[in-house]
Write a protein that holds these residues in place. Structure first.
Motif, PDB file in Angstrom:
ATOM      1  N   PHE A 104     128.220 -10.619   3.842  1.00  0.00           N
ATOM      2  CA  PHE A 104     127.514  -9.724   5.380  1.00  0.00           C
ATOM      3  C   PHE A 104     126.980 -10.942   6.317  1.00  0.00           C
ATOM      4  O   PHE A 104     126.641 -11.257   7.643  1.00  0.00           O
ATOM      5  CB  PHE A 104     127.222  -8.344   5.046  1.00  0.00           C
ATOM      6  CG  PHE A 104     127.652  -8.297   7.164  1.00  0.00           C
ATOM      7  CD1 PHE A 104     128.818  -8.563   7.306  1.00  0.00           C
ATOM      8  CD2 PHE A 104     127.068  -7.256   7.152  1.00  0.00           C
ATOM      9  CE1 PHE A 104     129.035  -7.538   8.033  1.00  0.00           C
ATOM     10  CE2 PHE A 104     126.845  -7.064   8.532  1.00  0.00           C
ATOM     11  CZ  PHE A 104     127.351  -7.323   9.030  1.00  0.00           C
ATOM     12  N   ARG A 105     125.191 -10.796   5.225  1.00  0.00           N
ATOM     13  CA  ARG A 105     124.295 -11.641   6.435  1.00  0.00           C
ATOM     14  C   ARG A 105     123.337 -12.422   5.100  1.00  0.00           C
ATOM     15  O   ARG A 105     123.026 -12.221   3.648  1.00  0.00           O
ATOM     16  CB  ARG A 105     122.841 -10.490   6.649  1.00  0.00           C
ATOM     17  CG  ARG A 105     122.488 -10.914   7.571  1.00  0.00           C
ATOM     18  CD  ARG A 105     121.479 -10.073   7.955  1.00  0.00           C
ATOM     19  NE  ARG A 105     122.330  -8.514   8.438  1.00  0.00           N
ATOM     20  CZ  ARG A 105     122.293  -7.195   8.070  1.00  0.00           C
ATOM     21  NH1 ARG A 105     121.615  -7.222   6.538  1.00  0.00           N
ATOM     22  NH2 ARG A 105     122.375  -6.196   8.658  1.00  0.00           N
ATOM     23  N   LYS A 106     123.633 -13.416   5.480  1.00  0.00           N
ATOM     24  CA  LYS A 106     123.883 -14.132   4.793  1.00  0.00           C
ATOM     25  C   LYS A 106     122.957 -16.273   5.883  1.00  0.00           C
ATOM     26  O   LYS A 106     122.870 -15.917   6.669  1.00  0.00           O
ATOM     27  CB  LYS A 106     124.397 -15.698   3.458  1.00  0.00           C
ATOM     28  CG  LYS A 106     124.659 -15.030   2.418  1.00  0.00           C
ATOM     29  CD  LYS A 106     125.554 -15.743   2.048  1.00  0.00           C
ATOM     30  CE  LYS A 106     125.802 -15.695  -0.043  1.00  0.00           C
ATOM     31  NZ  LYS A 106     124.757 -17.019  -0.645  1.00  0.00           N
ATOM     32  N   PRO A 107     121.452 -16.802   4.900  1.00  0.00           N
ATOM     33  CA  PRO A 107     121.104 -16.666   3.619  1.00  0.00           C
ATOM     34  C   PRO A 107     120.012 -15.540   4.269  1.00  0.00           C
ATOM     35  O   PRO A 107     119.812 -15.466   4.465  1.00  0.00           O
ATOM     36  CB  PRO A 107     120.509 -17.817   3.700  1.00  0.00           C
ATOM     37  CG  PRO A 107     120.011 -18.817   5.162  1.00  0.00           C
ATOM     38  CD  PRO A 107     121.264 -18.125   5.889  1.00  0.00           C
ATOM     39  N   ASP A 108     118.940 -14.981   2.873  1.00  0.00           N
ATOM     40  CA  ASP A 108     118.050 -14.097   2.723  1.00  0.00           C
ATOM     41  C   ASP A 108     118.410 -12.638   3.560  1.00  0.00           C
ATOM     42  O   ASP A 108     117.928 -12.257   3.606  1.00  0.00           O
ATOM     43  CB  ASP A 108     117.485 -15.221   3.382  1.00  0.00           C
ATOM     44  CG  ASP A 108     115.739 -15.065   2.996  1.00  0.00           C
ATOM     45  OD1 ASP A 108     115.792 -14.047   2.074  1.00  0.00           O
ATOM     46  OD2 ASP A 108     114.393 -15.195   3.191  1.00  0.00           O
TER      47      ASP A 108
END
Ligand code: TTP
Ligand code: MG
Length: 357
Positions: free
Chosen positions: A165-169
């Motif tokens: 859903f939330r990339k990177p890190d």
């Protein structure tokens, strides 16, 4: 309460090269086949996020990646660096990441070279599990100088969707009461198991987002998709009771090569096969496995017809020569009338080992 985390490394192969070659930092990078100035064959394994901004992506034909890179270069943007993969190195890093994961959970299921599910249920709460996830990310950053994205949820399905859903890190936490609202706006392709074909069929029925899918009755979905329809019905609701299992690894290790020219040269093909078996077994060891149970060979002919043959050994083996002997047995029928009656030339050869222990 079930607490499952899914970890997935960011732009894995490319991130390792960027880490190890400071001169590449911040530059767009594609790892894969040799582009040969646009005449290359084969595909992109991965691209870092800077190269993805040019349209490069995993599994893209390398010739197309080259054109995208040229277009960007002519616009005055930084040129893409094309690199061949160093699979043994990536396998070693993968093994180290999995070892770190096992410090945070007793139950870890490796799902691919850079992905794993962690059963964090023993931590007792979403707060405690989230804290473990933060520490794991930090440890990977400190020890490996790489970033990972994590999804934390009440089951494997939600964890997997959340890690992407939330990339990177990223770190995305989805509590049971948030599942419905989290899934609703996402495109149906986000659901593992819904590929481009199913997506097209569903789109024709006006089903674009998970909320559209969740609005259908089970009977409705089963009428269109049979048994898979019942699966879609459950997944659209974020339901999944599959266990995190470390006994069995769904992972396989493979290598394939698209030749510069199509070939019928048996000596060349057998040499290439031996080389690939050697690499694959090197990676098996580098990733911390000792034995393989199944060997498979894939052949793609000049006309793109592709077939595979697999053999499960009587007993798992760690002997690279035995693996090579099995692979030769699997390949030979493609070199004669048995599996190649028209005597077609071969474009691509692949070796895969499964049932890793
Ligand atoms: P992914 O996790 O799918 O991709 P990624 O880690 O490069 O990027 P992301 O940040 O989106 O997770 O795959 C892990 C590695 O596996 C990837 O670095 C290269 C390899 N790979 C291939 O060789 N071929 C493929 O088609 C894909 C999808 C991955
Ligand atoms: Mg990844």
């Amino acid at each position: 309460m079930r607490l499952v985390a899914h970890v997935d490394m960011d732009a894995f192969f490319a991130a390792i090269e960027e880490r190890d070659r400071p001169e590449l930092r911040g530059r767009p990078i594609a790892i894969g086949a040799d582009p040969l100035e646009g005449r290359g064959r084969g595909v992109v394994a991965t691209a870092n996020y800077a190269a993805r901004a040019y349209g490069l992506h995993s599994a893209q034909p390398i010739s197309q990646a080259w054109r995208d890179a040229e277009r960007a270069r002519k616009q005055g943007r930084p040129p893409v660096v094309f690199l061949r993969p160093n699979m043994t190195k990536y396998a070693t890093v993968s093994g180290e990441i999995m070892t770190l994961c096992r410090r945070y959970a007793d139950l870890v299921e490796q799902a691919s070279i850079d992905e794993a599910y962690l059963d964090l249920s023993p931590s007792g709460s979403f707060e405690a599990a989230e804290d473990l996830c933060r520490r794991l990310k930090q440890e990977v950053r400190d020890q490996e100088r790489l970033t990972m994205s994590i999804g934390l949820g009440p089951n494997k399905l939600i964890a997997k969707i959340a890690s992407g859903f939330r990339k990177p890190d990223g770190l995305t936490v989805v509590r049971p009461e948030e599942v419905e609202a989290f899934l609703a706006p996402l495109p149906i392709r986000t659901i593992p198991g819904i590929g481009p074909k199913t997506e097209t069929i569903l789109a024709q029925q006006g089903i674009l987002r998970i909320s559209d899918l969740a609005a259908r009755t089970k009977d409705d979905l089963c009428a269109s998709f049979g048994k898979r329809g019942a699966d879609f019905y459950e997944r659209a609701r974020g339901r999944d009771d599959s266990p995190v299992s470390s006994e069995w690894t769904p992972k396989s290790i493979s290598e394939q090569e698209t030749f510069a020219t199509d070939t019928r040269d048996a000596t060349y093909l057998l040499d290439q096969l031996a080389r690939m078996c050697g690499h694959v077994m090197e990676r098996v060891r580098a990733e911390g496995f000792s034995q393989v149970g199944t060997v498979a060979v894939t052949v793609r002919f000049a006309d793109f017809e592709t077939s595979s043959r697999a053999h499960t050994l009587d007993a798992p083996t760690s002997d690279a020569r035995l693996v090579q002997a099995e692979a030769i047995k699997l390949l030979l029928p493609f070199l004669d009338k048995r599996r190649n009656p028209k005597g077609k030339a071969i474009r691509l050869l692949g070796v895969r080992v499964e049932r890793l222990a």
